[in-house]
Motif scaffolding. Structure first.
Motif, PDB file in Angstrom:
ATOM      1  N   PHE A  62      -1.566   4.015  10.533  1.00 45.13           N
ATOM      2  CA  PHE A  62      -1.433   4.076   9.082  1.00 45.13           C
ATOM      3  C   PHE A  62      -2.351   5.141   8.496  1.00 45.13           C
ATOM      4  O   PHE A  62      -3.425   5.404   9.033  1.00 45.13           O
ATOM      5  N   PRO A  63      -1.982   5.720   7.331  1.00 47.04           N
ATOM      6  CA  PRO A  63      -2.920   6.585   6.617  1.00 47.04           C
ATOM      7  C   PRO A  63      -4.105   5.792   6.050  1.00 47.04           C
ATOM      8  O   PRO A  63      -5.234   6.250   6.060  1.00 47.04           O
ATOM      9  N   ARG A  64      -3.812   4.584   5.499  1.00 43.36           N
ATOM     10  CA  ARG A  64      -4.856   3.720   4.958  1.00 43.36           C
ATOM     11  C   ARG A  64      -5.113   2.603   5.955  1.00 43.36           C
ATOM     12  O   ARG A  64      -4.253   1.760   6.193  1.00 43.36           O
ATOM     13  N   VAL A  65      -6.307   2.573   6.535  1.00 35.11           N
ATOM     14  CA  VAL A  65      -6.547   1.733   7.717  1.00 35.11           C
ATOM     15  C   VAL A  65      -7.757   0.823   7.555  1.00 35.11           C
ATOM     16  O   VAL A  65      -8.425   0.510   8.526  1.00 35.11           O
ATOM     17  N   GLN A  66      -8.049   0.360   6.344  1.00 30.74           N
ATOM     18  CA  GLN A  66      -9.254  -0.432   6.171  1.00 30.74           C
ATOM     19  C   GLN A  66      -9.216  -1.722   6.989  1.00 30.74           C
ATOM     20  O   GLN A  66     -10.235  -2.113   7.570  1.00 30.74           O
ATOM     21  N   LEU A  67      -8.072  -2.394   7.071  1.00 33.30           N
ATOM     22  CA  LEU A  67      -7.989  -3.610   7.877  1.00 33.30           C
ATOM     23  C   LEU A  67      -7.998  -3.272   9.365  1.00 33.30           C
ATOM     24  O   LEU A  67      -8.602  -3.981  10.172  1.00 33.30           O
ATOM     25  N   GLN A  68      -7.350  -2.182   9.729  1.00 33.39           N
ATOM     26  CA  GLN A  68      -7.333  -1.741  11.122  1.00 33.39           C
ATOM     27  C   GLN A  68      -8.730  -1.341  11.583  1.00 33.39           C
ATOM     28  O   GLN A  68      -9.130  -1.651  12.714  1.00 33.39           O
ATOM     29  N   GLU A  69      -9.473  -0.672  10.727  1.00 31.15           N
ATOM     30  CA  GLU A  69     -10.828  -0.283  11.081  1.00 31.15           C
ATOM     31  C   GLU A  69     -11.709  -1.504  11.319  1.00 31.15           C
ATOM     32  O   GLU A  69     -12.527  -1.527  12.239  1.00 31.15           O
ATOM     33  N   HIS A  70     -11.539  -2.537  10.502  1.00 29.91           N
ATOM     34  CA  HIS A  70     -12.344  -3.756  10.689  1.00 29.91           C
ATOM     35  C   HIS A  70     -11.958  -4.447  11.997  1.00 29.91           C
ATOM     36  O   HIS A  70     -12.838  -4.941  12.723  1.00 29.91           O
ATOM     37  N   LEU A  71     -10.665  -4.477  12.306  1.00 28.95           N
ATOM     38  CA  LEU A  71     -10.228  -5.094  13.556  1.00 28.95           C
ATOM     39  C   LEU A  71     -10.811  -4.363  14.756  1.00 28.95           C
ATOM     40  O   LEU A  71     -11.243  -5.001  15.734  1.00 28.95           O
ATOM     41  N   LYS A  72     -10.850  -3.046  14.709  1.00 30.99           N
ATOM     42  CA  LYS A  72     -11.360  -2.277  15.844  1.00 30.99           C
ATOM     43  C   LYS A  72     -12.871  -2.398  16.004  1.00 30.99           C
ATOM     44  O   LYS A  72     -13.416  -1.969  17.026  1.00 30.99           O
ATOM     45  N   GLN A  73     -13.553  -2.986  15.026  1.00 27.31           N
ATOM     46  CA  GLN A  73     -14.973  -3.281  15.166  1.00 27.31           C
ATOM     47  C   GLN A  73     -15.219  -4.619  15.854  1.00 27.31           C
ATOM     48  O   GLN A  73     -16.370  -4.999  16.074  1.00 27.31           O
ATOM     49  N   GLU A  76       0.850  -1.194   0.000  1.00 26.11           N
ATOM     50  CA  GLU A  76       0.000   0.000   0.000  1.00 26.11           C
ATOM     51  C   GLU A  76       0.883   1.241   0.000  1.00 26.11           C
ATOM     52  O   GLU A  76       1.662   1.479   0.921  1.00 26.11           O
ATOM     53  N   ALA A  77       0.776   2.042  -1.063  1.00 27.00           N
ATOM     54  CA  ALA A  77       1.745   3.114  -1.317  1.00 27.00           C
ATOM     55  C   ALA A  77       1.810   4.129  -0.172  1.00 27.00           C
ATOM     56  O   ALA A  77       2.904   4.495   0.280  1.00 27.00           O
ATOM     57  N   GLU A  78       0.662   4.595   0.308  1.00 28.08           N
ATOM     58  CA  GLU A  78       0.666   5.618   1.356  1.00 28.08           C
ATOM     59  C   GLU A  78       1.265   5.079   2.648  1.00 28.08           C
ATOM     60  O   GLU A  78       2.061   5.761   3.309  1.00 28.08           O
ATOM     61  N   ASN A  79       0.885   3.867   3.013  1.00 23.60           N
ATOM     62  CA  ASN A  79       1.427   3.270   4.239  1.00 23.60           C
ATOM     63  C   ASN A  79       2.927   3.049   4.132  1.00 23.60           C
ATOM     64  O   ASN A  79       3.685   3.315   5.078  1.00 23.60           O
ATOM     65  N   TYR A  80       3.363   2.561   2.981  1.00 19.98           N
ATOM     66  CA  TYR A  80       4.778   2.268   2.802  1.00 19.98           C
ATOM     67  C   TYR A  80       5.619   3.543   2.843  1.00 19.98           C
ATOM     68  O   TYR A  80       6.653   3.593   3.533  1.00 19.98           O
ATOM     69  N   MET A 123      12.497  -5.267   0.294  1.00 20.11           N
ATOM     70  CA  MET A 123      11.495  -5.967   1.095  1.00 20.11           C
ATOM     71  C   MET A 123      10.092  -5.714   0.548  1.00 20.11           C
ATOM     72  O   MET A 123       9.229  -6.598   0.582  1.00 20.11           O
ATOM     73  N   SER A 124       9.840  -4.519   0.022  1.00 21.89           N
ATOM     74  CA  SER A 124       8.543  -4.215  -0.578  1.00 21.89           C
ATOM     75  C   SER A 124       8.308  -5.068  -1.817  1.00 21.89           C
ATOM     76  O   SER A 124       7.208  -5.625  -2.011  1.00 21.89           O
ATOM     77  N   ARG A 125       9.318  -5.204  -2.660  1.00 23.02           N
ATOM     78  CA  ARG A 125       9.184  -6.027  -3.868  1.00 23.02           C
ATOM     79  C   ARG A 125       8.991  -7.494  -3.517  1.00 23.02           C
ATOM     80  O   ARG A 125       8.194  -8.200  -4.151  1.00 23.02           O
ATOM     81  N   GLU A 126       9.688  -7.962  -2.482  1.00 24.17           N
ATOM     82  CA  GLU A 126       9.532  -9.349  -2.062  1.00 24.17           C
ATOM     83  C   GLU A 126       8.134  -9.610  -1.514  1.00 24.17           C
ATOM     84  O   GLU A 126       7.561 -10.684  -1.749  1.00 24.17           O
ATOM     85  N   ALA A 127       7.579  -8.653  -0.788  1.00 24.14           N
ATOM     86  CA  ALA A 127       6.221  -8.815  -0.270  1.00 24.14           C
ATOM     87  C   ALA A 127       5.208  -8.899  -1.409  1.00 24.14           C
ATOM     88  O   ALA A 127       4.305  -9.749  -1.391  1.00 24.14           O
ATOM     89  N   LEU A 128       5.346  -8.036  -2.412  1.00 23.69           N
ATOM     90  CA  LEU A 128       4.435  -8.068  -3.551  1.00 23.69           C
ATOM     91  C   LEU A 128       4.575  -9.379  -4.318  1.00 23.69           C
ATOM     92  O   LEU A 128       3.557  -9.993  -4.707  1.00 23.69           O
ATOM     93  N   ASN A 129       5.793  -9.838  -4.529  1.00 28.10           N
ATOM     94  CA  ASN A 129       6.003 -11.100  -5.237  1.00 28.10           C
ATOM     95  C   ASN A 129       5.402 -12.272  -4.473  1.00 28.10           C
ATOM     96  O   ASN A 129       4.839 -13.198  -5.078  1.00 28.10           O
TER      97      ASN A 129
END
Length: 294
Positions: free
Chosen positions: A196-207, A96-100, A124-130
């Protein structure tokens, strides 16, 4: 890194293993070129699963009281975490570009010496995407947007299953933490705590309040961290420093007030007009009266 270290430290806390954590700023200096690494006398172990097996052989077993069925459930849920939640975790941190750009890259680069700090985060970013594309597929079979949507759907489904399995219990198998609790904590704590700036997974966890309470309980009981992220000892130190600073400011304020009173009581003279300023040359041994003359 994040999840491997978190789960290994949590497991050591749960099992009572006398683990000492040594932080390094260059993973290439690790004995086997990877982190985390466990060193016990002349034995060097670098993979989390092998480290856990070694600790169990040394009688530090957090699963000692589990039944055979509970042990099988543990393996099943760990496989679920690695298949469903890990891709979204890697994407959140590294793809995720903003978080990274705003969190992960500066965070890791600050702990890595120059010039590796310019190279390793991108690697490490390229390895994660791969890794994500290797397990989920990608172009031309499907677009990156479709892959991203799918991994987050799977991650949210995994979080829902974990929340339902935990229920109102303190830990997944009762009142005592086990290997499964260490794995779940290792995956959830980074999502839960990092801003994080982009928190869609974090928002779901906090629910899911029981999973949030699960993370808070482990941080408080085993890592001595409060919900705000500070240790009690660290908070006490901060409070003591704040108190000292407040006392110092009060003393300075009282001193200034006394000086003002003395100035008001002193005889008043009209200010003298300074027409010219003559500065003494550097290095001269002149008196203050000779340095500034009207």
């Amino acid at each position: 890194s994040f999840s491997p270290q978190s789960l290994l430290q949590a497991y050591a806390k749960f099992s009572g293993a006398p683990l000492t954590v040594n932080t390094i700023n260059n993973s290439w200096r690790a004995p086997k070129g990877d982190v985390p690494v466990l060193i016990s006398e002349d034995i060097v172990i670098s993979q989390p699963a092998k480290i856990l097996n070694f600790l169990r052989k040394q009688k530090y077993n957090a699963d000692y009281e589990l039944s055979a069925k509970q042990g099988a459930d543990t393996l099943a849920y760990i496989a679920l975490l690695e298949e469903k939640l890990l891709p979204a975790l890697l994407h959140t941190f590294w793809v995720e570009a903003e978080n990274y750009c705003s969190v992960t890259k500066p965070w890791f680069a600050s702990r890595i010496p120059f010039p590796l700090s310019l190279y390793l985060p991108g690697k490490m970013s390229r390895e994660a995407l791969n890794r994500i594309l290797l397990t989920r597929g990608g172009p031309p079979l499907c677009s990156l947007t479709e892959v991203e949507a799918q991994i987050y759907r799977d991650a949210k489904e995994c979080l829902n299953l974990l929340s339902k399995r935990l229920g109102t219990s303190q830990f997944f198998f009762g009142d005592t933490p086990t290997t499964l609790d260490a794995f779940v904590f290792g995956f959830l704590a980074p999502i839960y705590k990092v801003c994080f700036p982009r928190v869609q997974l974090q928002e779901h966890l906090k629910q899911l309040p029981n999973l949030c309470r699960f993370c808070d309980d482990i941080l408080t009981c085993y890592f001595r961290l409060t919900v705000s992220g500070h240790s009690p000892a660290g908070q006490d130190t901060a409070d003591a420093n704040l108190q000292k600073l407040t006392q110092l400011v009060n003393k300075e304020s009282n001193l200034i007030e006394k000086m003002d009173d003395n100035l008001r009581k002193s005889p008043q003279h009209p200010p003298r007009k300074l027409t010219t300023l003559k500065l003494a040359a550097g290095g001269e041994q002149s008196s203050p009266l000779n340095r500034l003359s009207p």
